[in-house]
Design a protein around this motif. Structure first.
Motif, PDB file in Angstrom:
ATOM      1  N   HIS A 267      -7.566 -10.229   9.832  1.00 35.27           N
ATOM      2  CA  HIS A 267      -8.471  -9.267  10.451  1.00 35.27           C
ATOM      3  C   HIS A 267      -7.651  -8.338  11.309  1.00 35.27           C
ATOM      4  N   SER A 268      -6.939  -7.474  10.630  1.00 38.40           N
ATOM      5  CA  SER A 268      -6.048  -6.595  11.400  1.00 38.40           C
ATOM      6  C   SER A 268      -6.772  -5.318  11.767  1.00 38.40           C
ATOM      7  N   ASP A 269      -6.206  -4.597  12.658  1.00 44.65           N
ATOM      8  CA  ASP A 269      -6.769  -3.303  13.023  1.00 44.65           C
ATOM      9  C   ASP A 269      -6.540  -2.321  11.893  1.00 44.65           C
ATOM     10  N   LEU A 270      -7.166  -1.203  12.001  1.00 46.20           N
ATOM     11  CA  LEU A 270      -6.999  -0.191  10.955  1.00 46.20           C
ATOM     12  C   LEU A 270      -5.540   0.223  10.875  1.00 46.20           C
ATOM     13  N   GLU A 271      -5.046   0.310   9.683  1.00 42.55           N
ATOM     14  CA  GLU A 271      -3.637   0.645   9.501  1.00 42.55           C
ATOM     15  C   GLU A 271      -3.453   2.134   9.519  1.00 42.55           C
ATOM     16  N   GLU A 272      -2.189   2.527   9.595  1.00 41.14           N
ATOM     17  CA  GLU A 272      -1.874   3.943   9.562  1.00 41.14           C
ATOM     18  C   GLU A 272      -2.195   4.520   8.203  1.00 41.14           C
ATOM     19  N   GLU A 273      -2.458   5.790   8.176  1.00 38.18           N
ATOM     20  CA  GLU A 273      -2.850   6.437   6.928  1.00 38.18           C
ATOM     21  C   GLU A 273      -1.726   6.395   5.897  1.00 38.18           C
ATOM     22  N   GLU A 274      -0.488   6.311   6.380  1.00 42.24           N
ATOM     23  CA  GLU A 274       0.644   6.322   5.455  1.00 42.24           C
ATOM     24  C   GLU A 274       0.559   5.183   4.459  1.00 42.24           C
ATOM     25  N   GLU A 275      -0.016   4.061   4.864  1.00 43.00           N
ATOM     26  CA  GLU A 275      -0.081   2.905   3.973  1.00 43.00           C
ATOM     27  C   GLU A 275      -0.830   3.256   2.697  1.00 43.00           C
ATOM     28  N   VAL A 276      -1.865   4.094   2.856  1.00 39.68           N
ATOM     29  CA  VAL A 276      -2.664   4.439   1.677  1.00 39.68           C
ATOM     30  C   VAL A 276      -1.823   5.197   0.679  1.00 39.68           C
ATOM     31  N   GLU A 277      -0.968   6.048   1.202  1.00 39.16           N
ATOM     32  CA  GLU A 277      -0.184   6.868   0.286  1.00 39.16           C
ATOM     33  C   GLU A 277       0.817   6.040  -0.489  1.00 39.16           C
ATOM     34  N   LYS A 278       1.181   4.831   0.010  1.00 42.91           N
ATOM     35  CA  LYS A 278       2.109   3.997  -0.751  1.00 42.91           C
ATOM     36  C   LYS A 278       1.366   3.270  -1.859  1.00 42.91           C
ATOM     37  N   TRP A 279       0.065   3.319  -1.796  1.00 43.44           N
ATOM     38  CA  TRP A 279      -0.758   2.529  -2.713  1.00 43.44           C
ATOM     39  C   TRP A 279      -0.601   3.031  -4.141  1.00 43.44           C
ATOM     40  N   ASP A 280      -0.487   2.100  -5.043  1.00 43.15           N
ATOM     41  CA  ASP A 280      -0.351   2.445  -6.455  1.00 43.15           C
ATOM     42  C   ASP A 280      -1.740   2.511  -7.062  1.00 43.15           C
ATOM     43  N   TRP A 281      -2.193   3.691  -7.450  1.00 45.83           N
ATOM     44  CA  TRP A 281      -3.526   3.832  -7.993  1.00 45.83           C
ATOM     45  C   TRP A 281      -3.562   3.804  -9.508  1.00 45.83           C
ATOM     46  N   GLY A 282      -2.526   3.224 -10.104  1.00 47.26           N
ATOM     47  CA  GLY A 282      -2.592   3.005 -11.546  1.00 47.26           C
ATOM     48  C   GLY A 282      -3.564   1.888 -11.851  1.00 47.26           C
ATOM     49  N   PRO A 283      -3.741   1.574 -13.107  1.00 48.40           N
ATOM     50  CA  PRO A 283      -4.723   0.545 -13.481  1.00 48.40           C
ATOM     51  C   PRO A 283      -4.475  -0.795 -12.776  1.00 48.40           C
ATOM     52  N   ALA A 284      -3.199  -1.184 -12.666  1.00 53.87           N
ATOM     53  CA  ALA A 284      -2.916  -2.473 -12.025  1.00 53.87           C
ATOM     54  C   ALA A 284      -3.275  -2.418 -10.555  1.00 53.87           C
ATOM     55  N   GLY A 285      -2.937  -1.284  -9.938  1.00 53.27           N
ATOM     56  CA  GLY A 285      -3.239  -1.142  -8.523  1.00 53.27           C
ATOM     57  C   GLY A 285      -4.726  -1.124  -8.262  1.00 53.27           C
ATOM     58  N   LEU A 286      -5.433  -0.432  -9.134  1.00 60.58           N
ATOM     59  CA  LEU A 286      -6.885  -0.350  -8.969  1.00 60.58           C
ATOM     60  C   LEU A 286      -7.503  -1.731  -9.104  1.00 60.58           C
ATOM     61  N   ARG A 287      -6.984  -2.482 -10.067  1.00 56.25           N
ATOM     62  CA  ARG A 287      -7.505  -3.839 -10.282  1.00 56.25           C
ATOM     63  C   ARG A 287      -7.272  -4.708  -9.050  1.00 56.25           C
TER      64      ARG A 287
END
Lengths: 213, 449
Positions: free
Chosen positions: A24-44
């Protein structure tokens, strides 16, 4: 919270990740989202992480106070969407009428309904069906006998006891024990999966959540 | 436009007036304010808290000496409305938290209000006593009974002045009618009936009768496993005693007419906005859940609050709202986090000003927002102790959504999500607002020039 999703993303990429503990962490920095892989595996992985978060919420909604029905319904509806999105087998028809516990039985039956559905469908996920099987109907309901036991176990916890130790002991495993080793067991009927597999980790984690450890 | 009735022109400046509550760092949960409501004249302001208490503030008479300072609100009465209970049958605690307070219009010297927790509604009478009878024959001064044999003369008791005492007495208790949690109460314009709404049912009560109520809405499915929608708020029409609305967790509003049938399962009107496909996500349903619904004073419009917006609907147009205001759209990209930390389930309320020209609702970081429906201007203000000098003008706040943050702006990631303004109230005829910030109640007024 994005720590959780980043962890899931790393797991999807094959990186070894030890026990996917919820934080239950606090909201993370927005930068974390940009590292996110939004390919099919990431979405899954994202969807699976949401599934875990949702299940945790369902489990946490049991407590000394009657759960908020609104919150429960919204989480339940979200769970159903996640299920559909993860292309899981259609949710089996509802378990038979649970023990009548009065007006508050809604939380138990619905909670169990969703937990049971997730248990079944998560194990169903990557198993290619060797034999074409019809989607399980009410007669093939995976846990018709343990159902009342689940209810009793959860209800005793709900009523304040810590009887959850017996939660899985009473499961009727006779169907599993009779399964021939060669033929791949029908996923919805098999309560066991290969240790180390994704399903194993998933089930392990879900059981952790349910047992509240 | 009547001067003094709220409009949010560029000339309207909001000033700090008062703050009630402690400034301790650790907040006692029982002190968290859970509802705020002005009475119909604005003379009284009631708050309810998580500890089941009701505190009523009264506006003092305006002083001729201090014309620039409008009457302040001071504590008038404090009483314990609800106590925690335990339902032994279901082994469940029943919270004493006051979910809603609604005032009845004043008909005599006493004040009446309804207060409710999750299960029980109570009618309270708040009255003043400034005289007491003295000189009883059968009782002595301490109230002990006298031996009748010692009484040789009779006298008439007289009323003598005493220090003003404000008493709150429970006049009616409306219990055992709700299986689920009560989220709304609403007094009917006939002043004889009121309704109470829980997650699945709405009941109609007569103020005089506590042992029965009429069920007017029931959305409980035969099989609870099929439940996908709950009632989130309900309110009577301000003038038509047969009409009421209720909102749902799926973002819909139904207008019902009690003349049509006893059980209002069929709505007269159904308000729903089609979903925007470009904004679809796993959280679409959760953020569409309506947390509050309020009729305008005129009765022509309804306002709804969902997680990210406030919408105004014309009763004559069901297929979409006539106005939509973004409260904090910068949270749209944070919904996953807000789902995890449960903030996405926060229920914000919304209020109209007296002339229905400005609407107000709360947000996070102790921010609250006002939208002027005529000029389309909006402002973000903050309820904080830093801006608490008497008559200090509140400075508009701004949230920076990306790029370069200006000096006075606050970035989205710096917002404090534990500081939420869920409950606000607007004086019925003046520009005076009450804002509940956790355990503190702020009162702001517009600057009197």
């Amino acid at each position: 919270m994005f720590q959780d999703l980043v962890t899931a993303n790393l797991a999807a990429k094959g990186t070894m990740v030890g026990g996917l503990k919820r934080k239950h962490s606090d909201l993370e920095e927005e930068e974390e989202v940009e590292k996110w892989d939004w390919g099919p595996a990431g979405l899954r992985s994202y969807q699976q992480a949401l599934l875990r978060i949702s299940l945790d919420k369902v489990q946490r909604s049991l407590g000394p106070r009657a759960p908020s029905l609104r919150r429960h319904v919204l989480i339940h509806n979200t769970l159903q969407q996640l299920q559909a999105a993860l292309c899981l087998a259609p949710a089996p028809t509802l378990p038979p009428e649970p023990l009548f516990l009065g007006e508050e039985d809604f939380s138990l039956s619905a909670t169990i309904g969703s937990i049971l559905r997730e248990l079944e469908t998560s194990m169903d996920e990557t198993e290619p069906p060797q034999n074409p099987v019809a989607p399980p109907g009410p007669q093939n309901e995976v846990l018709p006998q343990p159902d009342p036991v689940f209810l009793e176990a959860l209800s005793s916890r709900y009523l304040g006891d810590s009887g959850l130790d017996d939660f899985f002991l009473d499961i009727d495993t006779s169907a599993v024990e009779k399964e021939p080793a060669l033929a791949p067991p029908e996923p919805p009927h098999n309560l066991f999966c290969a240790p180390g597999s994704w399903e194993w980790n998933e089930l392990d984690h879900i059981m952790e959540i349910i047992l509240g450890s | 436009m009547i001067p003094g009735i709220g409009t949010l022109t560029q000339d309207t400046l909001w000033c700090f007036s008062q703050v009630k509550g402690t400034i301790e760092i650790g907040v006692t949960e029982a002190d968290i304010i859970s509802t705020v409501e002005f009475n119909h004249t604005g003379e009284l302001l009631a708050t309810g808290d998580k500890g089941g208490r009701v505190v009523i503030f009264q506006r003092e008479q305006e002083s001729k000496n201090q014309v620039h300072r409008r009457g302040e609100y001071n504590v008038y009465s404090t009483f314990q409305s609800h106590e925690p209970e335990f339902d032994y049958l279901k082994s469940l605690e029943i919270e004493e938290k006051i979910n809603k307070i609604r005032w009845l219009p004043q008909q005599n010297a006493a004040y009446f209000l309804l207060s409710t927790n999750d299960k029980t509604v109570k009618l309270w009478k708040v009255s003043e006593r400034d005289k007491r009878p003295e000189g009883y024959n059968l009782k002595d001064e301490e109230g002990r009974l006298r031996d009748p044999a010692t009484i040789t003369t009779l006298r008439v008791p007289v009323l003598r002045p005493m220090d003003l005492m404000v008493e709150a007495t429970p006049r009616r208790v409306f219990a055992n009618a709700h299986t689920y949690h009560i989220n709304s109460i609403s007094v009917n314009s006939d002043y004889e009936t009121y309704m109470s709404a829980d997650d699945l049912r709405i009941n109609l009560w007569n103020f005089e009768i506590t042992n029965q109520s009429f069920n007017i809405v029931d959305i409980k499915p035969a099989n609870m496993e099929e439940l996908t929608e709950v009632i989130t708020a309900a309110e009577f029409h301000p003038h038509h005693c047969n009409s009421f609305v209720y909102s749902s967790s799926k973002g819909t509003i139904r207008l019902c007419d009690m003349r049509a049938s006893a059980l209002c399962d069929r709505h007269s009107k159904f308000f729903e906005e089609p979903e925007d496909p470009s904004n679809r996500s796993f959280f679409s349903e959760i953020i569409s859940s309506i947390s509050d619904v309020k009729f305008s004073h005129s009765g022509r419009y309804i306002m709804t609050r969902d997680y990210l917006t406030v919408k105004v609907w014309d009763l004559n147009m069901e297929n979409r709202p006539i106005e939509t205001y973004q409260v904090h759209d910068y949270l749209r990209s944070k919904l996953c986090s807000l789902y995890e930390n449960d903030c996405i389930f926060d229920k914000f309320e919304c209020v109209w000003n007296g002339s229905d020209s400005v609407i107000m609702t709360g947000s996070y970081n102790n921010f609250f927002r006002m939208f002027d429906r005529n000029t389309k201007r909006d402002v973000t203000l903050e309820a904080s102790r830093e801006n608490s000098k008497p008559r200090a003008i509140l400075k508009p706040r701004k949230v920076c959504v990306g790029g370069k943050r200006r000096k006075d702006e606050i970035s989205v990631d710096s917002l404090d999500f534990s500081k939420k303004i869920l409950h606000t109230a607007w004086h019925p005829s003046e520009n005076i607002i009450a804002v509940a910030a956790t355990n503190n109640l702020y009162i702001f007024q517009d600057k009197v020039n």
